[in-house]
Design an enzyme around this catalytic site. Structure first.
Site, PDB file in Angstrom:
ATOM      1  CD  GLU A 137      -8.920  -3.626  -3.429  1.00 59.88           C
ATOM      2  OE1 GLU A 137      -9.971  -4.197  -3.079  1.00 59.88           O
ATOM      3  OE2 GLU A 137      -8.910  -2.583  -4.090  1.00 59.88           O
TER       4      GLU A 137
ATOM      5  CG  HIS B  42      -2.041   0.963   1.101  1.00 62.20           C
ATOM      6  ND1 HIS B  42      -1.944   2.283   1.481  1.00 62.20           N
ATOM      7  CD2 HIS B  42      -3.282   0.803   0.577  1.00 62.20           C
ATOM      8  CE1 HIS B  42      -3.086   2.886   1.210  1.00 62.20           C
ATOM      9  NE2 HIS B  42      -3.920   2.014   0.671  1.00 62.20           N
TER      10      HIS B  42
HETATM   11  C1  LIG Z   1      -0.645  -0.571  -3.976  1.00 65.57           C
HETATM   12  C2  LIG Z   1       0.659  -0.293  -4.692  1.00 65.57           C
HETATM   13  C3  LIG Z   1       0.333   0.182  -6.107  1.00 65.57           C
HETATM   14  C4  LIG Z   1       1.447   0.797  -3.944  1.00 65.57           C
HETATM   15  O1  LIG Z   1       2.524   1.085  -4.717  1.00 65.57           O
HETATM   16  P1  LIG Z   1       3.662   2.185  -4.411  1.00 65.57           P
HETATM   17  O2  LIG Z   1       3.426   2.885  -3.136  1.00 65.57           O
HETATM   18  O3  LIG Z   1       3.785   3.022  -5.619  1.00 65.57           O
HETATM   19  O4  LIG Z   1       4.908   1.266  -4.191  1.00 65.57           O
HETATM   20  P2  LIG Z   1       5.993   0.986  -5.279  1.00 65.57           P
HETATM   21  O5  LIG Z   1       5.322   0.575  -6.558  1.00 65.57           O
HETATM   22  O6  LIG Z   1       6.916   2.152  -5.307  1.00 65.57           O
HETATM   23  O7  LIG Z   1       6.689  -0.280  -4.658  1.00 65.57           O
HETATM   24  C5  LIG Z   1       7.771  -0.207  -3.734  1.00 65.57           C
HETATM   25  C6  LIG Z   1       8.523  -1.516  -3.786  1.00 65.57           C
HETATM   26  O8  LIG Z   1       7.692  -2.554  -3.237  1.00 65.57           O
HETATM   27  C7  LIG Z   1       7.442  -3.534  -4.238  1.00 65.57           C
HETATM   28  N1  LIG Z   1       6.029  -3.901  -4.158  1.00 65.57           N
HETATM   29  C8  LIG Z   1       5.002  -3.098  -3.810  1.00 65.57           C
HETATM   30  N2  LIG Z   1       3.864  -3.809  -3.814  1.00 65.57           N
HETATM   31  C9  LIG Z   1       4.191  -5.067  -4.185  1.00 65.57           C
HETATM   32  C10 LIG Z   1       3.433  -6.230  -4.376  1.00 65.57           C
HETATM   33  N3  LIG Z   1       2.117  -6.256  -4.181  1.00 65.57           N
HETATM   34  N4  LIG Z   1       4.079  -7.347  -4.770  1.00 65.57           N
HETATM   35  C11 LIG Z   1       5.409  -7.342  -4.960  1.00 65.57           C
HETATM   36  N5  LIG Z   1       6.182  -6.255  -4.785  1.00 65.57           N
HETATM   37  C12 LIG Z   1       5.574  -5.125  -4.402  1.00 65.57           C
HETATM   38  C13 LIG Z   1       7.751  -2.898  -5.562  1.00 65.57           C
HETATM   39  O9  LIG Z   1       8.124  -3.855  -6.514  1.00 65.57           O
HETATM   40  C14 LIG Z   1       8.876  -1.957  -5.195  1.00 65.57           C
HETATM   41  O10 LIG Z   1      10.040  -2.724  -5.100  1.00 65.57           O
HETATM   42  P3  LIG Z   1      11.466  -2.070  -5.584  1.00 65.57           P
HETATM   43  O11 LIG Z   1      11.791  -1.050  -4.515  1.00 65.57           O
HETATM   44  O12 LIG Z   1      12.359  -3.256  -5.599  1.00 65.57           O
HETATM   45  O13 LIG Z   1      11.235  -1.446  -6.936  1.00 65.57           O
HETATM   46  C15 LIG Z   1       1.532  -1.582  -4.765  1.00 65.57           C
HETATM   47  O14 LIG Z   1       1.813  -2.045  -3.474  1.00 65.57           O
HETATM   48  C16 LIG Z   1       0.874  -2.685  -5.601  1.00 65.57           C
HETATM   49  O15 LIG Z   1       1.041  -2.703  -6.814  1.00 65.57           O
HETATM   50  N6  LIG Z   1       0.128  -3.630  -4.948  1.00 65.57           N
HETATM   51  C17 LIG Z   1      -0.556  -4.668  -5.692  1.00 65.57           C
HETATM   52  C18 LIG Z   1      -1.874  -4.173  -6.240  1.00 65.57           C
HETATM   53  C19 LIG Z   1      -2.907  -3.986  -5.173  1.00 65.57           C
HETATM   54  O16 LIG Z   1      -3.099  -4.834  -4.308  1.00 65.57           O
HETATM   55  N7  LIG Z   1      -3.626  -2.873  -5.244  1.00 65.57           N
HETATM   56  C20 LIG Z   1      -4.665  -2.519  -4.300  1.00 65.57           C
HETATM   57  C21 LIG Z   1      -4.256  -1.353  -3.484  1.00 65.57           C
HETATM   58  S1  LIG Z   1      -5.395  -1.012  -2.177  1.00 65.57           S
END
Ligand SMILES: CC(C)(COP(=O)(O)OP(=O)(O)OC[C@H]1O[C@@H](n2cnc3c(N)ncnc32)[C@H](O)[C@@H]1OP(=O)(O)O)[C@@H](O)C(=O)NCCC(=O)NCCS
Length: 507
Positions: A444, A391
């Site tokens: 989710e 998140h």
């Molecule tokens: C929710 C979300 C978009 C937040 O993203 P964010 O704050 O932009 O975080 P980032 O995309 O910068 O991710 C940071 C790091 O954690 C990792 N990461 C974050 N969520 C991850 C996940 N669900 N699975 C695997 N790795 C994940 C990223 O790969 C990144 O790794 P890195 O530093 O090696 O590049 C992200 O956690 C995600 O894609 N989750 C899965 C989708 C989901 O469940 N969405 C519902 C949200 S309520």
């Protein structure tokens, strides 16, 4: 190289207990030349006392020898983890205008980070660039003021108005929370019943929309149909730009919109399956009526309550992408339908509201608990996101996930035990393969389990989320319209330097 909190925190931290006299605490701070002291009870952080608190105490003429720290400290402060990125620490300090944050590792206090520590690692820039640097994805950027609610990511806490959202979901109805968002306070018994009757009476689809919906419903997913239907609702009901109407007119539109969204969704679902549309029933509560329209039979009370609690927990959640979208569109003075269409579009993405069905697809693919570790490892190694984990704001357990896990356990069924096994495995694998990112289940993951158990089909998961969230979007639209200024940020141009000579055709 990535700088983490451990690299710059002050250690060992200076501490006192809650009963320490203010004067003693101030003396210790002066001797150590620091601006805060962490209050610790039985090894656990219970508060922080800062210079600001001492000033408040002095202004109130508190007796330095007589008054305990407990009366003036900030209780249960946000904390940071030692492996956390300094950017996250910076965002947290500046977002909440804190100057000091305790650093806690596995429940134990290990240091303190101050704004001064962070300033040491801030890159200095020319004055004309000041203020133009923003973190990718606007992480931690405060883009507006709101009285609707907020999320405290490090604490795992979120609230609607002045109440914990989780507590509201435990003891109140969705209609009560809807009233709270609109009016700023919870209804008394008479107000609650009048409001529930009022919104139940607004559920019928306008005839013009009902007549075209069968055609629209054949052409897309339920969420796409909702987006198109909301678009048509504006002209059908004569909604004018928010710029041209007053708060009372916009409020009436918002009530109508939120009341009719579940009706549109259930109709879209039934029409796509070739079944007749089930008319809404004003004698049923919000979630009861939704499940009634969706399935054609009255739901059991435990299923209706579980879905209602899920929708209450997801009504609002800070400046998430869809809410921000709704506010940006409202800031242009466009009408409510435009704002909500945009918000639905933002919600549909898998990184936002599109995840619960994918989380359930993942459980299907994993199939059995012993396959979970290899499956998650392979997914993370490929660079895939594990759906339902991680998140932007929560760096600890998402309180909505904890609540919904309990709801899913109470409902029972084979899926919840399996989901819990996959959760435990995925958290461990992510901790090893993505150290320091603090990835746990988000709302989710168990949302899919709860909705599935309550008989909601998979393609209706995100639409069910959208139905409740429409209440949050509308509240933000009302707030934005009431104190509007066009939201119009800037971008840094990074293309080839202009102006290049324009090639003349044929020359
Ligand atoms: C929710 C979300 C978009 C937040 O993203 P964010 O704050 O932009 O975080 P980032 O995309 O910068 O991710 C940071 C790091 O954690 C990792 N990461 C974050 N969520 C991850 C996940 N669900 N699975 C695997 N790795 C994940 C990223 O790969 C990144 O790794 P890195 O530093 O090696 O590049 C992200 O956690 C995600 O894609 N989750 C899965 C989708 C989901 O469940 N969405 C519902 C949200 S309520």
């Amino acid at each position: 190289m990535r700088t983490i909190v451990r690299d710059l925190m002050s250690t060992p931290p200076v501490t006192c207990d809650a009963g320490t006299a203010l004067g003693d605490a101030a003396r210790r701070m002066r001797q150590a030349e620091i601006g805060s002291i962490v209050v610790v009870e039985r090894g656990k952080v219970t508060g922080i006392l800062t210079e600001r608190d001492l000033l408040r105490a002095a202004a109130a003429e508190a007796a330095p020898a007589g008054e305990p720290v407990e009366l003036w400290m900030t209780a249960h402060p946000d904390v940071l983890g030692p492996e956390e990125d300094v950017d996250a620490a910076w965002a947290s300090l500046t977002h909440h205008t804190y100057r000091h944050l305790p650093v806690v590792d596995a429940g134990e206090l290990v240091g303190v980070v101050s704004l001064r520590d962070l300033m040491r690692v801030v890159r200095l820039r020319p004055a004309d660039e000041a203020g133009t640097e923003v973190p990718a994805g606007l992480e931690g950027v405060v883009a507006a003021e709101t009285q609707v609610g907020d999320v405290r990511g490090l604490e795992g806490f979120f609230h609607y108005r002045q109440y914990s959202a989780v507590e509201l979901a435990a003891v109140r109805s969705l209609e009560d929370v809807w009233y709270l968002l609109l009016e700023g306070e919870l209804p008394d018994r008479r107000q609650a019943s009048a409001f529930a009757t009022e919104v139940a009476g607004l559920r019928a689809m306008p005839p013009g929309l009902a007549s075209v919906l069968p055609d629209v419903a054949r052409r897309g997913t339920p969420l796409e149909v909702l987006r198109s239907a909301v678009s048509l609702l504006g002209p059908e009901l004569g909604w004018r730009p928010t710029h041209d109407i007053d708060g009372a007119e916009l409020r009436a539109q918002a009530l109508g919109l939120c009341a009719v969204v579940p009706t549109i969704l259930a109709a879209a679902h039934n029409l796509a399956a070739g079944r007749p549309v089930v008319a809404p029933r004003p004698d049923l509560g919000y979630a009861q009526n939704y499940l009634w329209m969706l399935t054609g039979s009255e739901p059991g009370p435990e299923h209706a309550r579980a879905v209602e609690q899920y929708q209450m927990l997801t009504i609002d959640h800070g400046f998430n992408a869809s809410t921000f979208t709704a506010r940006v569109i409202t800031s242009t003075g466009a009408d409510l339908a435009a704002a909500v269409c945009g918000a639905i579009g933002a919600l549909s993405g898998p990184l936002h509201g599109g995840a619960p069905s994918r989380a359930l697809d993942m459980l299907d693919e994993i199939g059995t608990p012993e396959r979970a570790e290899a499956w998650v490892r392979a997914a993370v190694a490929r660079g895939d996101r594990v759906m339902g984990f991680g998140h932007r704001v929560y760096k600890t357990d998402d309180p909505r996930s904890l609540f919904l896990r309990d709801v899913a356990r109470a409902l029972g069924g084979p899926l919840v035990a399996f989901a819990e096994q996959v959760e435990a495995t995925a958290v461990d694998v992510l901790a090893v393969m993505k150290p320091g990112r603090r990835l746990y289940t988000n709302v989710e993951f168990y949302a899919g389990v709860v909705m599935h158990t309550c008989g909601i089909p998979r393609d209706m998961f995100t639409p069910t989320f959208a139905a409740g969230r429409a209440i949050g979007w509308s509240t933000h639209v009302l707030e934005q319209a009431a104190h509007n200024r066009l939201i119009r940020p800037a971008a840094r141009y990074t293309g080839p330097p202009p102006p290049q000579p324009v090639p003349v055709p044929g020359a």
